[in-house]
Motif scaffolding. Sequence first.
Motif, mmCIF file in Angstrom:
data_model
loop_
_atom_site.group_PDB
_atom_site.id
_atom_site.type_symbol
_atom_site.label_atom_id
_atom_site.label_comp_id
_atom_site.label_asym_id
_atom_site.label_seq_id
_atom_site.Cartn_x
_atom_site.Cartn_y
_atom_site.Cartn_z
ATOM 1 N N ILE A 257 0.837 -1.205 0.000
ATOM 2 C CA ILE A 257 0.000 0.000 0.000
ATOM 3 C C ILE A 257 0.872 1.255 0.000
ATOM 4 C CG2 ILE A 257 -1.850 1.246 1.184
ATOM 5 C CD1 ILE A 257 -2.577 -1.318 2.627
ATOM 6 N N GLY A 258 0.589 2.157 -0.918
ATOM 7 C CA GLY A 258 1.216 3.480 -0.904
ATOM 8 C C GLY A 258 0.186 4.484 -0.432
ATOM 9 N N ILE A 259 0.593 5.383 0.446
ATOM 10 C CA ILE A 259 -0.371 6.319 1.038
ATOM 11 C C ILE A 259 0.060 7.760 0.785
ATOM 12 C CG2 ILE A 259 -1.518 7.043 3.168
ATOM 13 C CD1 ILE A 259 -0.764 4.309 4.345
ATOM 14 N N THR A 260 -0.885 8.563 0.364
ATOM 15 C CA THR A 260 -0.594 9.984 0.280
ATOM 16 C C THR A 260 -1.722 10.723 0.989
ATOM 17 O OG1 THR A 260 0.007 11.798 -1.191
ATOM 18 C CG2 THR A 260 -1.707 10.337 -1.952
ATOM 19 N N ILE A 261 -1.375 11.842 1.603
ATOM 20 C CA ILE A 261 -2.374 12.570 2.386
ATOM 21 C C ILE A 261 -2.556 13.978 1.841
ATOM 22 C CG2 ILE A 261 -2.960 13.451 4.667
ATOM 23 C CD1 ILE A 261 -2.232 10.960 5.777
ATOM 24 N N TYR A 262 -3.797 14.311 1.572
ATOM 25 C CA TYR A 262 -4.130 15.651 1.115
ATOM 26 C C TYR A 262 -4.599 16.462 2.323
ATOM 27 C CZ TYR A 262 -6.457 19.430 -1.324
ATOM 28 O OH TYR A 262 -6.823 20.661 -1.755
ATOM 29 N N PRO A 263 -4.234 17.692 2.510
ATOM 30 C CA PRO A 263 -3.413 18.518 1.625
ATOM 31 C C PRO A 263 -1.925 18.504 1.947
ATOM 32 C CG PRO A 263 -4.430 19.874 3.307
ATOM 33 C CD PRO A 263 -4.766 18.453 3.637
ATOM 34 N N ASN A 264 -1.447 17.581 2.779
ATOM 35 C CA ASN A 264 -0.025 17.587 3.143
ATOM 36 C C ASN A 264 0.914 17.446 1.940
ATOM 37 O OD1 ASN A 264 -1.545 17.174 5.393
ATOM 38 N ND2 ASN A 264 -0.076 15.833 6.389
ATOM 39 N N ASP A 265 0.578 16.503 1.050
ATOM 40 C CA ASP A 265 1.571 16.101 0.060
ATOM 41 C C ASP A 265 1.573 16.930 -1.215
ATOM 42 O OD1 ASP A 265 2.618 14.220 1.692
ATOM 43 O OD2 ASP A 265 1.316 12.624 0.991
ATOM 44 N N ASN A 266 0.443 17.094 -1.801
ATOM 45 C CA ASN A 266 0.421 17.843 -3.048
ATOM 46 C C ASN A 266 -0.999 18.188 -3.403
ATOM 47 O OD1 ASN A 266 1.832 19.060 -5.158
ATOM 48 N ND2 ASN A 266 3.241 17.338 -5.172
ATOM 49 N N PHE A 293 4.246 5.709 3.449
ATOM 50 C CA PHE A 293 3.724 7.047 3.169
ATOM 51 C C PHE A 293 4.592 7.725 2.126
ATOM 52 C CE2 PHE A 293 1.593 6.348 7.163
ATOM 53 C CZ PHE A 293 0.401 7.030 6.997
ATOM 54 N N PHE A 294 3.945 8.479 1.258
ATOM 55 C CA PHE A 294 4.689 9.247 0.270
ATOM 56 C C PHE A 294 5.522 10.329 0.961
ATOM 57 C CE2 PHE A 294 5.031 13.042 -2.351
ATOM 58 C CZ PHE A 294 5.692 12.524 -3.444
ATOM 59 N N THR A 295 6.753 10.541 0.469
ATOM 60 C CA THR A 295 7.571 11.631 1.011
ATOM 61 C C THR A 295 8.144 12.446 -0.141
ATOM 62 O OG1 THR A 295 9.569 10.325 0.936
ATOM 63 C CG2 THR A 295 8.336 10.286 3.002
ATOM 64 N N GLU A 296 8.569 13.641 0.169
ATOM 65 C CA GLU A 296 9.143 14.507 -0.865
ATOM 66 C C GLU A 296 10.389 13.878 -1.491
ATOM 67 O OE1 GLU A 296 8.530 17.046 -2.835
ATOM 68 O OE2 GLU A 296 6.521 16.901 -1.992
ATOM 69 N N ALA A 300 11.743 13.484 -5.347
ATOM 70 C CA ALA A 300 13.059 13.814 -5.895
ATOM 71 C C ALA A 300 13.643 12.603 -6.618
ATOM 72 C CB ALA A 300 13.988 14.267 -4.769
ATOM 73 N N GLU A 301 13.439 11.448 -6.010
ATOM 74 C CA GLU A 301 13.949 10.217 -6.604
ATOM 75 C C GLU A 301 13.312 9.979 -7.974
ATOM 76 O OE1 GLU A 301 13.653 6.073 -4.684
ATOM 77 O OE2 GLU A 301 14.539 7.404 -3.179
ATOM 78 N N LEU A 302 12.038 10.284 -8.032
ATOM 79 C CA LEU A 302 11.313 10.093 -9.283
ATOM 80 C C LEU A 302 11.850 11.029 -10.368
ATOM 81 C CD1 LEU A 302 8.803 8.481 -10.371
ATOM 82 C CD2 LEU A 302 7.639 10.677 -10.228
ATOM 83 N N LEU A 303 12.107 12.268 -9.970
ATOM 84 C CA LEU A 303 12.655 13.218 -10.933
ATOM 85 C C LEU A 303 13.999 12.727 -11.453
ATOM 86 C CD1 LEU A 303 11.838 16.696 -9.358
ATOM 87 C CD2 LEU A 303 10.684 15.500 -11.220
#
Length: 578
Positions: A257-266, A293-296, A300-303
Motif C-alpha cells: 500500500i502506498g499512502i498519500t495525504i491531502y493537503p499535506n503532500d500535493n 507514506f509518500f515523502t518529498e 526527488a527520486e522520481l525526478l
Amino acid sequence: MKLLLVEDNLEDADFLAASLRRHKVSDVELNHVTTLRDAVHQLSLERFDVVLLDLHLPDGSGLECVDAIQAAEATTPVVVLSGQDDEDFALSILNKGVQDYLVKWEGETRTILRAIRYAVERKRSELRLNYLAQYDPLTEIPNRQYFQEQLERATARARREGRKVALFFLDLDQFKVVNDTLGHDAGDSLLREMADRLRRSIRAGDIVARLGGDEFAVLLEGLTGALDAETIARSILDVIAEPFHINGREVTVTTSIGITIYPNDNSDISTLLKNADIAMYQAKENGRNNFKFFTESMHAELLEYHRLEQEIREAINSELFTLVYQPKVNLITRKLEGLEALLRWNHPERGAISPNDFIPVAEQSGHIIPLGNWVLNEVCRTLNRWQATGLPVVPVSVNVSARQFQQADFHKRVAGVLQRQGVDASLVELELTERLLMEDTASAQDCLQQLKGTGVRISIDDFGTGHSCLNYLRRFPIDVLKIDKSFVHDADQSEDAAIIVEAIISLARSLQLATVAEGIETREQLSFLVERGCTVAQGFLFGQPLNHNEVVPFLEDLIDDAAGFATARLPGSAQRAS
Ligand code: C2E
Ligand code: MG
Ligand code: MG
C-alpha cells in the motif's frame, strides 16, 4: 407503477385521472401534488417510477422545475407536460436529461401511457449506462473514472472544512502467480473477494475502487492525521493476509500500500494518485506486505529517475556506452579462463556513472532491451576483432536482465545476433541472476532450455543472495554458479559466510557445475577459496575490468602455453608461494 403528477391546474389533473379510469388502467397508482415544494417533499418520502411535471407551477417555472426535481431525486425518470405554446421550450428541456415531454393532453390515454412507459425504460438504460461508466463490472466497485471524480469532490470538501483526505494505492503482491498457476477464473475470484474484503474494512462513506488489473484505491475522508490512515492500512494488510478460498484451494496473498495525504503532500488529483503509486512501489521494494507514506524525497527520486531514463535513451542513440572486460582466472591451470563484459557509461557532464545506478533505471524503463542487445553485439564484434588479428580467444560472459530474459523470443534474438556476427555460441556465456530464475521457476526452466539450445553457456550470477530452490536448480540446464562477492569478501572472516561458500562449492560439485568466485580482492580470500576447491576466480586481485585493447596482452599470454597467464600476469598466489 407509481406516478407522481406535479400539476397545479386541477382540470388537467382530473382529465388524466379520468382517462386512466376510463381505460380501466389499474397498474398505475396516481399521486397528485400541486406545488414544486410538495413534489420535492413527496420524493423524499417515497420512490416513484415516473414524475409527470408541469412547467408552470405556483412556486417555480420552466427549467427551475426540472432542476428542483432532479436535485431531489436523480434516478427517477421525468416526463415534462407542456402546453401547445411552449413546445419549443419543452424540446430544449430534453437536453437537461428529462426523458420525454407530452403536449397536454392531445393524445389518447394510451399514447400518454406509452410515453410514460418509454420514459421509464429510457431512464433504466440510462442508469445502467451510468453504472457501467462508473463501476468495474468484475468487482462491482467504482472504477478509476468514478474514483477520480470522487477524489476531486473529497479534496474540495477537505479544503473547505480544513480536514484531511487519505489516498491509498494498493497492488497485490502475487497476483500474476495466482493467475498463471490457477488460471484466470481463479484470478477473477480473487479480485472479487479482494474487493469485498476492502469494502468491509472501510467506513461507510469511504470509497474503494478498482483502478485496473490488480490495482485498487481507497479514499478516506475526514481524517485528523496520518495516524488514522496508518491504523486503517494495517487493518487492510491483516484482512488481505487471511487465506482466500478459491476453487476449493487455499490461497494466500499479500498487498503493498502506498499512502498519500491531502493537503499535506500535493494539490492536484493526478499528482495525488501518482504519489500514492510511487509510495506503493517503495512499499514493494521494502519487502512487500506493508505500507509506505509518500515523502518529498520519493518525489526527488522520481525526478532523478526520469532524468536518467531520458539520458540513457540519448546515450544509447549516441553510442556513449562502452564495454570493459574483467578476467576470470582458472585457479588450477592458472590461465585466463574467460572474460566478463561490463557496461561503462562515461557521462559528458557527470563523469562515470556506475552500472549499479543506471542498470536498474534501464531495466524499469525497458531501455535495457536495446542496451542489452547492443552489449551482445559489441561483445561479438570484439571477439571477431581479436580473432581477426590471430589471437586466441576465451569465452566472454554477458549479463542479462530480467526484462531481456522474459521476452518470449529472447533465445531467437541471441541466436540471431550470433549468426549475423558469425560468432561461435560456445564463446558466449550468459549470466542470469538467481533472483530472476527463482521468481517464476516453471517458465524459467523452459526459457533456459531454449537458450541452452542455442549453444551458449549459462551461469547463475550473484549466487547465494536469492532464495534458491535446490529442486529447480537441479533441473535448470546451467553450467556455472558465480558465488556472490559479498560471501567472498567475508569468507575468511565470518563463520557464516565461510559455511555458505563451502556449501555452494560442494553443491556445484554435486551438480557438476563450475564455480566462479566473484570479487576476490585479497590473497587471504584467494587461498580460502583455493583450499575449498573453487575452480575459477574473478576480482580486483587479478585485474580491474579492462578495455578491449588492454585485454590483448592477456590473450597473447595464452599463445605461449609454457609461460601461461599465471606466471606472466598473475600475482603469486598463496599456493604458488609454497
Ligand atoms: P555483476 O555482474 O555481479 O558484476 C560484477 C561486479 O563486481 C562489477 O561491477 C565488477 O566491476 C565488480 N567487481 C569485480 N571484481 C571486484 C572486486 O574484487 N571487488 C569489488 N568490490 N567489486 C568487484 P560493475 O561493473 O559496477 O557492475 C555492477 C553490476 O551491474 C553487475 O554486477 C551487473 O549486475 C550489472 N551490469 C554490468 N554490466 C551489465 C550489462 O551489460 N548488462 C546488464 N544487464 N547488467 C550489467
Ligand atoms: Mg555478472
Ligand atoms: Mg555478480
